[in-house]
Design a protein around this motif. Structure first.
Motif, PDB file in Angstrom:
ATOM      1  N   LYS A   1       0.833  -1.204   0.000  1.00 55.95           N
ATOM      2  CA  LYS A   1       0.000   0.000   0.000  1.00 55.95           C
ATOM      3  C   LYS A   1       0.864   1.248   0.000  1.00 55.95           C
ATOM      4  CE  LYS A   1      -0.760   0.465   5.025  1.00 55.95           C
ATOM      5  NZ  LYS A   1      -0.398   1.872   5.219  1.00 55.95           N
ATOM      6  N   ASN A   2       0.298   2.285  -0.585  1.00 58.60           N
ATOM      7  CA  ASN A   2       0.827   3.642  -0.447  1.00 58.60           C
ATOM      8  C   ASN A   2      -0.381   4.569  -0.409  1.00 58.60           C
ATOM      9  OD1 ASN A   2      -0.017   3.940  -3.161  1.00 58.60           O
ATOM     10  ND2 ASN A   2       2.033   3.439  -3.939  1.00 58.60           N
ATOM     11  N   GLU A   3      -0.181   5.854  -0.576  1.00 58.43           N
ATOM     12  CA  GLU A   3      -1.310   6.783  -0.449  1.00 58.43           C
ATOM     13  C   GLU A   3      -2.263   6.715  -1.635  1.00 58.43           C
ATOM     14  OE1 GLU A   3       0.059  10.703   0.343  1.00 58.43           O
ATOM     15  OE2 GLU A   3       0.601  10.251   2.427  1.00 58.43           O
ATOM     16  N   GLU A   4      -1.867   6.035  -2.697  1.00 55.64           N
ATOM     17  CA  GLU A   4      -2.689   5.981  -3.904  1.00 55.64           C
ATOM     18  C   GLU A   4      -3.418   4.660  -4.108  1.00 55.64           C
ATOM     19  OE1 GLU A   4      -0.248   6.979  -7.211  1.00 55.64           O
ATOM     20  OE2 GLU A   4      -0.128   9.091  -6.687  1.00 55.64           O
ATOM     21  N   GLN A   5      -2.991   3.602  -3.428  1.00 58.50           N
ATOM     22  CA  GLN A   5      -3.622   2.309  -3.686  1.00 58.50           C
ATOM     23  C   GLN A   5      -3.347   1.312  -2.567  1.00 58.50           C
ATOM     24  OE1 GLN A   5      -1.972   0.191  -7.043  1.00 58.50           O
ATOM     25  NE2 GLN A   5       0.136   0.662  -6.494  1.00 58.50           N
ATOM     26  N   PHE A   6      -4.212   0.317  -2.511  1.00 60.02           N
ATOM     27  CA  PHE A   6      -4.024  -0.860  -1.663  1.00 60.02           C
ATOM     28  C   PHE A   6      -4.170  -2.065  -2.579  1.00 60.02           C
ATOM     29  CE2 PHE A   6      -5.622  -4.352   0.942  1.00 60.02           C
ATOM     30  CZ  PHE A   6      -4.765  -4.329   2.021  1.00 60.02           C
ATOM     31  N   VAL A   7      -3.136  -2.888  -2.631  1.00 56.21           N
ATOM     32  CA  VAL A   7      -3.126  -4.051  -3.529  1.00 56.21           C
ATOM     33  C   VAL A   7      -2.898  -5.295  -2.678  1.00 56.21           C
ATOM     34  CG1 VAL A   7      -2.133  -5.056  -5.616  1.00 56.21           C
ATOM     35  CG2 VAL A   7      -2.048  -2.580  -5.265  1.00 56.21           C
ATOM     36  N   PHE A   8      -3.695  -6.345  -2.875  1.00 58.96           N
ATOM     37  CA  PHE A   8      -3.515  -7.576  -2.101  1.00 58.96           C
ATOM     38  C   PHE A   8      -3.580  -8.799  -2.998  1.00 58.96           C
ATOM     39  CE2 PHE A   8      -8.148  -7.005  -1.994  1.00 58.96           C
ATOM     40  CZ  PHE A   8      -8.618  -8.287  -2.250  1.00 58.96           C
ATOM     41  N   ALA A   9      -3.023  -9.901  -2.497  1.00 61.35           N
ATOM     42  CA  ALA A   9      -2.972 -11.144  -3.279  1.00 61.35           C
ATOM     43  C   ALA A   9      -2.654 -12.316  -2.365  1.00 61.35           C
ATOM     44  CB  ALA A   9      -1.916 -11.037  -4.378  1.00 61.35           C
ATOM     45  N   SER A  10      -2.792 -13.516  -2.919  1.00 62.41           N
ATOM     46  CA  SER A  10      -2.495 -14.738  -2.168  1.00 62.41           C
ATOM     47  C   SER A  10      -1.028 -15.128  -2.251  1.00 62.41           C
ATOM     48  CB  SER A  10      -3.351 -15.898  -2.681  1.00 62.41           C
ATOM     49  OG  SER A  10      -4.713 -15.686  -2.393  1.00 62.41           O
ATOM     50  N   GLU A  11      -0.286 -14.523  -3.184  1.00 60.27           N
ATOM     51  CA  GLU A  11       1.131 -14.834  -3.309  1.00 60.27           C
ATOM     52  C   GLU A  11       1.920 -13.565  -3.591  1.00 60.27           C
ATOM     53  OE1 GLU A  11       2.082 -18.116  -5.861  1.00 60.27           O
ATOM     54  OE2 GLU A  11       0.654 -19.472  -4.871  1.00 60.27           O
ATOM     55  N   ILE A  12       3.185 -13.569  -3.214  1.00 64.59           N
ATOM     56  CA  ILE A  12       4.039 -12.397  -3.397  1.00 64.59           C
ATOM     57  C   ILE A  12       4.292 -12.124  -4.874  1.00 64.59           C
ATOM     58  CG2 ILE A  12       6.375 -11.522  -2.995  1.00 64.59           C
ATOM     59  CD1 ILE A  12       6.272 -12.925  -0.253  1.00 64.59           C
ATOM     60  N   LYS A  13       4.519 -13.175  -5.661  1.00 67.72           N
ATOM     61  CA  LYS A  13       4.783 -12.985  -7.090  1.00 67.72           C
ATOM     62  C   LYS A  13       3.630 -12.258  -7.782  1.00 67.72           C
ATOM     63  CE  LYS A  13       5.125 -17.366  -7.961  1.00 67.72           C
ATOM     64  NZ  LYS A  13       4.686 -17.795  -6.609  1.00 67.72           N
ATOM     65  N   THR A  14       2.438 -12.418  -7.228  1.00 68.23           N
ATOM     66  CA  THR A  14       1.267 -11.753  -7.791  1.00 68.23           C
ATOM     67  C   THR A  14       1.377 -10.243  -7.629  1.00 68.23           C
ATOM     68  OG1 THR A  14       0.042 -13.700  -7.041  1.00 68.23           O
ATOM     69  CG2 THR A  14      -1.248 -11.825  -7.832  1.00 68.23           C
ATOM     70  N   LEU A  15       1.959  -9.804  -6.523  1.00 63.02           N
ATOM     71  CA  LEU A  15       2.182  -8.375  -6.317  1.00 63.02           C
ATOM     72  C   LEU A  15       3.285  -7.853  -7.235  1.00 63.02           C
ATOM     73  CD1 LEU A  15       1.878  -8.170  -2.419  1.00 63.02           C
ATOM     74  CD2 LEU A  15       0.138  -7.645  -4.139  1.00 63.02           C
ATOM     75  N   PHE A  16       4.285  -8.676  -7.486  1.00 65.59           N
ATOM     76  CA  PHE A  16       5.303  -8.278  -8.463  1.00 65.59           C
ATOM     77  C   PHE A  16       4.678  -8.099  -9.851  1.00 65.59           C
ATOM     78  CE2 PHE A  16       8.592 -10.756  -5.776  1.00 65.59           C
ATOM     79  CZ  PHE A  16       8.791  -9.654  -4.958  1.00 65.59           C
ATOM     80  N   ALA A  17       3.687  -8.938 -10.165  1.00 65.22           N
ATOM     81  CA  ALA A  17       2.982  -8.806 -11.450  1.00 65.22           C
ATOM     82  C   ALA A  17       2.213  -7.492 -11.529  1.00 65.22           C
ATOM     83  CB  ALA A  17       2.031  -9.986 -11.656  1.00 65.22           C
ATOM     84  N   ALA A  18       1.876  -6.940 -10.355  1.00 64.89           N
ATOM     85  CA  ALA A  18       1.201  -5.640 -10.294  1.00 64.89           C
ATOM     86  C   ALA A  18       2.206  -4.496 -10.256  1.00 64.89           C
ATOM     87  CB  ALA A  18       0.297  -5.583  -9.070  1.00 64.89           C
ATOM     88  N   GLU A  19       3.451  -4.820 -10.581  1.00 59.82           N
ATOM     89  CA  GLU A  19       4.541  -3.830 -10.662  1.00 59.82           C
ATOM     90  C   GLU A  19       4.926  -3.248  -9.310  1.00 59.82           C
ATOM     91  OE1 GLU A  19       3.709  -0.988 -13.718  1.00 59.82           O
ATOM     92  OE2 GLU A  19       3.553  -2.522 -15.282  1.00 59.82           O
ATOM     93  N   VAL A  20       4.695  -4.003  -8.249  1.00 58.20           N
ATOM     94  CA  VAL A  20       5.255  -3.645  -6.954  1.00 58.20           C
ATOM     95  C   VAL A  20       6.766  -3.895  -7.022  1.00 58.20           C
ATOM     96  CG1 VAL A  20       5.355  -4.266  -4.510  1.00 58.20           C
ATOM     97  CG2 VAL A  20       3.143  -4.130  -5.680  1.00 58.20           C
ATOM     98  N   PRO A  21       7.612  -2.952  -6.615  1.00 56.29           N
ATOM     99  CA  PRO A  21       9.066  -3.128  -6.727  1.00 56.29           C
ATOM    100  C   PRO A  21       9.568  -4.357  -5.973  1.00 56.29           C
ATOM    101  CG  PRO A  21       8.522  -0.843  -6.219  1.00 56.29           C
ATOM    102  CD  PRO A  21       7.252  -1.627  -6.080  1.00 56.29           C
TER     103      PRO A  21
END
Length: 569
Positions: free
Chosen positions: A151-171
């Motif tokens: 999360k940051n001030e612009e969005q909250f992103v969640f998933a069941s796996e970490i790689k899924t967050l990387f797919a959302a362009e989380v550094p």
């Protein structure tokens, strides 16, 4: 059992969220090969990968909407007592499916946040309130099912796996504190941490609410207060405890038979697995069939096949024997590192993974295992020999912090765990259940089961069983040199003395021997790759490796660490 994803954002366009959510769902498609769906409004995007276990119809797909149209839910896990909860809600809702998802959402609408106390199961939940523009999230008592977020001030992103967050362009940035702690102390981080910077977990037994209005800031709240509950459970005499615990064992097993797909069980030759087999044999309905799975390595020093064969010789369960072959280890490590996203257990985890693969190939989508007894009944030797080690089975240091740069070494903080009980033994058990052994075992097991599109159920982690065993005095858990003393008394009625009184055997593979011999070239390649990290002293790594090859092989945990991390660059 599935995978969930979500994006809450006012700044991202609908098209942008749809495109990102699609990438996220694809990244964890292995978690739910039976269906993939998404839903969006002006603020929220939710997605779901479905592994169909209960109610196989399309009507049970997710995201699922409430009858009133106000709420949308994505849910990963199983609510084992959904039939009983549904009966309690029957006068308030007209149910359209036979799924536990519909029951869960109805329970939330009817009881609010307190519905969590009524659930017996494993779950990660996200419910979007369209009117209040608010997201409710929750995780089960022991964290069987994962919930990762960024999360940051612009969005909250969640998933069941970490790689899924990387797919959302989380550094993808190392969490240096956790990496250092792993290499210096052999720890895996605290319940809300991961090995990756700015990627967190919702802690087990917690829930939270958040919205764009407060810029996605939230304070997770503890809904499962294990400590308070333990103080309400009486210490029982032997006969009463045997009777009550045995009844709960039967119920926990029966609840986990609820599935509309074939069942299997993972077995070994130990007490816990033996108890599981006996309880399944006692409680399995005649109309249901179940197959057993075990692994072996063709090494009599480690294989448990003689014990497993003996356990099943008078049972009507086909035993699938899955061979872990040394020549396949490098490929298995590479695959598992991709699915795990973080360091995991060594070769035994690879072997265990192959059981799920074998089950899936036979069309079996649900497996039961015996996880949780040692922590609830204080079965590990270090509970009773004044050792404070977090890593079993080694007399020498399992880690080699001398290979690290001095500054990186200092980033590791010695974790201090809460001690809420007057009993030292209970505090060690508490540590293992909520901070060390159980959290990491559950993470390993979730990934290796979902890697193969299968669901793992752990009946001995039924919270009622854990609480009742944990609350009993130390003398009931350890007596005359026998660990898990009361469990052994109970198991004698199911198994007889030979198995019930046998000493504990750790589930192992020839990891140490294979690393020094058949896998020597492979290990050299991987630790050379590990040495390329800027915080590693290459010369020290090579020196320790040379000593290992010459016979200093009392343990191989540190070599496994280096190999494991070499894939996480």
């Amino acid at each position: 059992m599935c995978g969930i994803v979500g994006i809450i954002s006012l700044s991202k366009s609908l098209d942008e969220r749809k495109n990102t959510l699609h990438k996220m769902l694809q990244a964890q498609a292995h978690r739910g090969p039976d269906a993939q769906q998404d839903w969006h409004d002006a603020t929220c995007s939710l997605g779901h990968n479905r592994l169909s276990i209960i109610d196989l119809s399309e009507e049970a797909n997710q995201p699922m909407h409430s009858h009133c149209g106000r709420y949308v839910v994505v849910f990963n896990g199983e609510i084992y007592n959904y039939i009983e909860i549904k009966a309690a809600l029957q006068n308030h809702f007209v149910f359209k499916t036979q799924s536990d998802t519909e029951v869960l959402l109805s329970a939330y609408i009817h009881w609010g946040n307190s519905f969590l106390d009524k659930l017996n199961g494993m779950f990660s939940i996200a419910i979007w309130d369209k009117i209040e523009q608010k997201l409710f999230i929750a995780r089960d008592r022991f964290g069987v099912k994962p919930f990762y977020f960024y999360k940051n001030e612009e969005q909250f992103v969640f998933a069941s796996e970490i790689k899924t967050l990387f797919a959302a362009e989380v550094p993808k940035l190392k969490n240096d504190k956790v990496w250092s702690g792993y290499l210096v102390n052999g720890t895996y981080g605290l319940p809300d941490e991961t090995f990756w910077k700015n990627i967190y977990q919702l802690s087990p037994g917690h829930f939270a609410e958040l919205s764009p209005v407060n810029k996605y800031d939230f304070q997770p709240k503890k809904w499962y207060n294990f400590e308070d509950r333990i103080h309400t459970i009486p210490q029982m005499n032997a006969n009463t405890l045997k009777e009550e615990y045995s009844a709960l064992l039967d119920d926990a097993i029966q609840l986990r038979f609820r599935a509309d797909v074939p069942l299997g069980m993972n077995v070994s030759g130990g007490l816990d697995s033996s108890t599981l087999i006996a309880l399944i044999h006692k409680n399995l309905p005649s109309k249901q069939k179940i197959e057993a799975f075990t692994f072996y390595c063709n090494d009599t020093n480690y294989d448990e096949l003689p014990w497993v064969n003996d356990l099943l010789k008078d049972k009507p369960y086909h035993l699938n024997k899955v061979l872990l072959e040394v020549n396949k280890i490098p490929q298995l490590i590479e695959e598992s590192c991709y699915y795990q996203d973080e360091p995991f257990g060594g070769f035994p985890t690879l072997a265990y993974s192959q059981l799920f693969k074998s089950a899936r190939e036979k069309g079996i989508k649900v497996l039961l295992d015996g996880q949780g007894m040692d922590e609830a009944w204080a079965g590990y030797d270090y509970y009773h020999n004044n050792s404070n080690s977090l890593i079993q089975g080694t007399k020498s240091s399992p880690v080699k912090p001398e290979v690290l740069d001095a500054d990186f070494n200092l980033l590791a903080s010695k974790e201090v765990f809460p001690t809420p009980f007057s009993s030292k033994l209970q505090n060690l058990q508490y540590r293992d259940i909520f901070y060390t052994k159980i959290p990491r075992a559950l993470r390993f097991n979730d990934r290796i089961s979902m890697q193969h599109g299968t669901e793992l159920r752990e009946p001995f982690l039924d919270y009622r069983l854990v609480e009742l065993a944990f609350a009993q005095p130390d003398s009931v858990k350890f007596d005359n040199g026998n660990t898990k003393w009361m469990l052994r008394q109970i198991s004698q009625q199911l198994l007889g003395n030979k198995i019930a009184l046998a000493p504990k055997r750790a589930l192992q593979t020839p990891q140490r021997e294979w690393m020094a011999n058949e896998l020597e070239t492979y290990v050299q390649e991987r630790i050379s790759e590990f040495s390329n990290f800027d915080f590693v002293n290459k010369n020290q790594v090579q020196k320790i490796w040379e000593e290992y090859k010459k016979g200093n092989q009392e343990n191989s945990f540190y070599l496994w660490q280096w190999i494991n991390l070499s894939y996480l660059r």
